[in-house]
Design a protein around this motif. Structure first.
Motif, mmCIF file in Angstrom:
data_model
loop_
_atom_site.group_PDB
_atom_site.id
_atom_site.type_symbol
_atom_site.label_atom_id
_atom_site.label_comp_id
_atom_site.label_asym_id
_atom_site.label_seq_id
_atom_site.Cartn_x
_atom_site.Cartn_y
_atom_site.Cartn_z
ATOM 1 N N PHE A 16 0.826 -1.211 0.000
ATOM 2 C CA PHE A 16 0.000 0.000 0.000
ATOM 3 C C PHE A 16 0.860 1.262 0.000
ATOM 4 C CE2 PHE A 16 -3.743 -2.515 0.999
ATOM 5 C CZ PHE A 16 -4.746 -1.789 0.378
ATOM 6 N N ALA A 17 1.929 1.271 0.768
ATOM 7 C CA ALA A 17 2.814 2.439 0.803
ATOM 8 C C ALA A 17 3.422 2.691 -0.574
ATOM 9 C CB ALA A 17 3.898 2.250 1.855
ATOM 10 N N ALA A 18 3.874 1.632 -1.227
ATOM 11 C CA ALA A 18 4.465 1.778 -2.563
ATOM 12 C C ALA A 18 3.413 2.242 -3.564
ATOM 13 C CB ALA A 18 5.095 0.462 -3.008
ATOM 14 N N TYR A 19 2.210 1.654 -3.515
ATOM 15 C CA TYR A 19 1.156 2.073 -4.440
ATOM 16 C C TYR A 19 0.820 3.548 -4.231
ATOM 17 C CZ TYR A 19 -3.132 2.719 -6.936
ATOM 18 O OH TYR A 19 -4.066 3.213 -7.797
ATOM 19 N N ALA A 21 2.634 5.882 -3.203
ATOM 20 C CA ALA A 21 3.733 6.734 -3.667
ATOM 21 C C ALA A 21 3.967 6.622 -5.176
ATOM 22 C CB ALA A 21 5.015 6.365 -2.916
ATOM 23 N N GLY A 22 3.201 5.755 -5.854
ATOM 24 C CA GLY A 22 3.427 5.546 -7.287
ATOM 25 C C GLY A 22 4.753 4.853 -7.563
ATOM 26 N N ASP A 23 5.209 4.044 -6.618
ATOM 27 C CA ASP A 23 6.517 3.392 -6.675
ATOM 28 C C ASP A 23 6.376 1.961 -7.204
ATOM 29 O OD1 ASP A 23 9.028 2.300 -6.234
ATOM 30 O OD2 ASP A 23 8.967 2.570 -4.052
ATOM 31 N N LEU A 24 6.472 1.797 -8.526
ATOM 32 C CA LEU A 24 6.329 0.466 -9.119
ATOM 33 C C LEU A 24 7.445 -0.478 -8.674
ATOM 34 C CD1 LEU A 24 5.095 1.279 -12.734
ATOM 35 C CD2 LEU A 24 3.754 0.453 -10.787
ATOM 36 N N LYS A 49 -4.252 -11.458 -13.920
ATOM 37 C CA LYS A 49 -2.912 -11.058 -14.372
ATOM 38 C C LYS A 49 -1.932 -12.126 -13.898
ATOM 39 C CE LYS A 49 -5.067 -7.274 -15.371
ATOM 40 N NZ LYS A 49 -6.216 -7.643 -16.146
ATOM 41 N N HIS A 50 -1.055 -12.549 -14.789
ATOM 42 C CA HIS A 50 -0.093 -13.611 -14.501
ATOM 43 C C HIS A 50 1.320 -13.057 -14.571
ATOM 44 C CE1 HIS A 50 -3.091 -16.849 -14.745
ATOM 45 N NE2 HIS A 50 -3.643 -16.086 -15.668
ATOM 46 N N GLY A 51 2.036 -13.100 -13.469
ATOM 47 C CA GLY A 51 3.416 -12.655 -13.436
ATOM 48 C C GLY A 51 3.552 -11.202 -13.041
ATOM 49 N N ARG A 52 4.714 -10.905 -12.496
ATOM 50 C CA ARG A 52 4.990 -9.564 -11.976
ATOM 51 C C ARG A 52 4.829 -8.490 -13.048
ATOM 52 N NH1 ARG A 52 10.485 -9.747 -9.846
ATOM 53 N NH2 ARG A 52 9.626 -10.867 -8.076
ATOM 54 N N ASP A 53 5.281 -8.744 -14.279
ATOM 55 C CA ASP A 53 5.194 -7.720 -15.327
ATOM 56 C C ASP A 53 3.751 -7.333 -15.636
ATOM 57 O OD1 ASP A 53 7.957 -7.621 -15.504
ATOM 58 O OD2 ASP A 53 8.061 -8.885 -17.292
ATOM 59 N N GLU A 54 2.860 -8.324 -15.743
ATOM 60 C CA GLU A 54 1.447 -8.013 -16.006
ATOM 61 C C GLU A 54 0.823 -7.266 -14.841
ATOM 62 O OE1 GLU A 54 -1.166 -11.167 -17.268
ATOM 63 O OE2 GLU A 54 0.140 -11.725 -18.920
ATOM 64 N N VAL A 55 1.142 -7.673 -13.619
ATOM 65 C CA VAL A 55 0.572 -7.014 -12.447
ATOM 66 C C VAL A 55 1.084 -5.573 -12.351
ATOM 67 C CG1 VAL A 55 0.406 -7.055 -9.926
ATOM 68 C CG2 VAL A 55 0.205 -9.190 -11.219
ATOM 69 N N LEU A 56 2.363 -5.359 -12.616
ATOM 70 C CA LEU A 56 2.894 -3.995 -12.590
ATOM 71 C C LEU A 56 2.279 -3.136 -13.684
ATOM 72 C CD1 LEU A 56 6.641 -4.671 -11.777
ATOM 73 C CD2 LEU A 56 4.869 -3.765 -10.243
ATOM 74 N N ALA A 57 2.026 -3.696 -14.858
ATOM 75 C CA ALA A 57 1.352 -2.947 -15.925
ATOM 76 C C ALA A 57 -0.042 -2.533 -15.476
ATOM 77 C CB ALA A 57 1.295 -3.785 -17.201
ATOM 78 N N PHE A 58 -0.745 -3.435 -14.795
ATOM 79 C CA PHE A 58 -2.069 -3.103 -14.256
ATOM 80 C C PHE A 58 -1.963 -1.925 -13.285
ATOM 81 C CE2 PHE A 58 -4.756 -3.562 -10.482
ATOM 82 C CZ PHE A 58 -5.992 -3.281 -11.040
ATOM 83 N N PHE A 59 -1.028 -1.988 -12.332
ATOM 84 C CA PHE A 59 -0.920 -0.915 -11.338
ATOM 85 C C PHE A 59 -0.447 0.387 -11.957
ATOM 86 C CE2 PHE A 59 -1.249 -4.376 -8.262
ATOM 87 C CZ PHE A 59 -2.291 -3.849 -7.504
ATOM 88 N N GLY A 63 -2.813 3.656 -11.546
ATOM 89 C CA GLY A 63 -2.295 4.917 -11.035
ATOM 90 C C GLY A 63 -2.515 6.073 -11.995
ATOM 91 N N SER A 64 -2.425 5.810 -13.294
ATOM 92 C CA SER A 64 -2.611 6.880 -14.271
ATOM 93 C C SER A 64 -4.053 7.365 -14.316
ATOM 94 C CB SER A 64 -2.149 6.431 -15.659
ATOM 95 O OG SER A 64 -3.043 5.483 -16.211
ATOM 96 N N ALA A 65 -4.996 6.579 -13.808
ATOM 97 C CA ALA A 65 -6.407 6.984 -13.764
ATOM 98 C C ALA A 65 -6.738 7.743 -12.488
ATOM 99 C CB ALA A 65 -7.305 5.754 -13.885
ATOM 100 N N GLY A 66 -5.753 7.966 -11.634
ATOM 101 C CA GLY A 66 -6.006 8.705 -10.405
ATOM 102 C C GLY A 66 -6.756 7.909 -9.348
ATOM 103 N N PHE A 67 -6.678 6.581 -9.435
ATOM 104 C CA PHE A 67 -7.359 5.738 -8.449
ATOM 105 C C PHE A 67 -6.524 5.699 -7.174
ATOM 106 C CE2 PHE A 67 -8.470 1.760 -6.384
ATOM 107 C CZ PHE A 67 -9.856 1.778 -6.468
ATOM 108 N N LYS A 68 -7.165 5.985 -6.056
ATOM 109 C CA LYS A 68 -6.497 6.018 -4.752
ATOM 110 C C LYS A 68 -7.039 4.898 -3.872
ATOM 111 C CE LYS A 68 -4.609 9.989 -5.787
ATOM 112 N NZ LYS A 68 -3.305 9.980 -6.371
#
Length: 144
Positions: A16-19, A21-24, A49-59, A63-68
């Motif tokens: 949650f702290a990383a999210y 802060a926008g810290d991928l 989503k399967h794998g770290r790369d897909e999950v990071l792309a999702f986040f 984040g770009s949509a301003g979701f908090k």
């Protein structure tokens, strides 16, 4: 040996702290390379989503949509963490979402290996995500 409930909660708090802060890179640090993340709904970001790369792309997109997200509650045992949080957006001129979400995380060796996201108001979430993300026209959106 399994981690303590407190250690597992710390993993999710670090997420949650990383999210927030926008810290991928910080998000990546708490995830197993083969993480599986289930996103409910019928919208452009939903699905598993399967794998770290897909999950990071999702986040990254989230984040770009301003979701908090603001945590409300954490509960845990030696293998799972449950979080309840407020998830909201504040986008001018478009539908927004402000609802309660629950996630169930499976933790192994100090890393998130699986997460299942649940929404208290999936219809509003679907409307928000559709307002933020447009699909490319066919055939550009089809996998090759």
């Amino acid at each position: 040996m399994a981690a303590s409930p407190e250690e597992n909660i710390k993993v999710v708090q670090d997420f949650f702290a990383a999210y927030g802060a926008g810290d991928l890179d910080g998000i990546a640090d708490v995830m197993d390379e083969n993480v599986i993340w289930h996103i409910p709904g019928r919208h452009p970001l939903s699905g598993t989503k399967h794998g770290r790369d897909e999950v990071l792309a999702f986040f990254s997109q989230l984040g770009s949509a301003g979701f908090k997200a603001e945590p409300i509650y954490f509960g845990a045992d030696e293998t799972h963490v449950v979080d309840i949080h407020r998830g909201w957006s504040n986008v001018n001129g478009k539908p927004n979402v402000d609802t309660t979400w629950g996630l169930v995380y499976r933790i192994e060796d100090g890393k998130i290996v699986e997460a299942t996201n649940l929404s208290a108001d999936q219809d509003t979430a679907n409307t928000f995500f559709w307002s933020q993300y447009q699909l490319a026209p066919v055939p550009e959106r089809l996998a090759k």
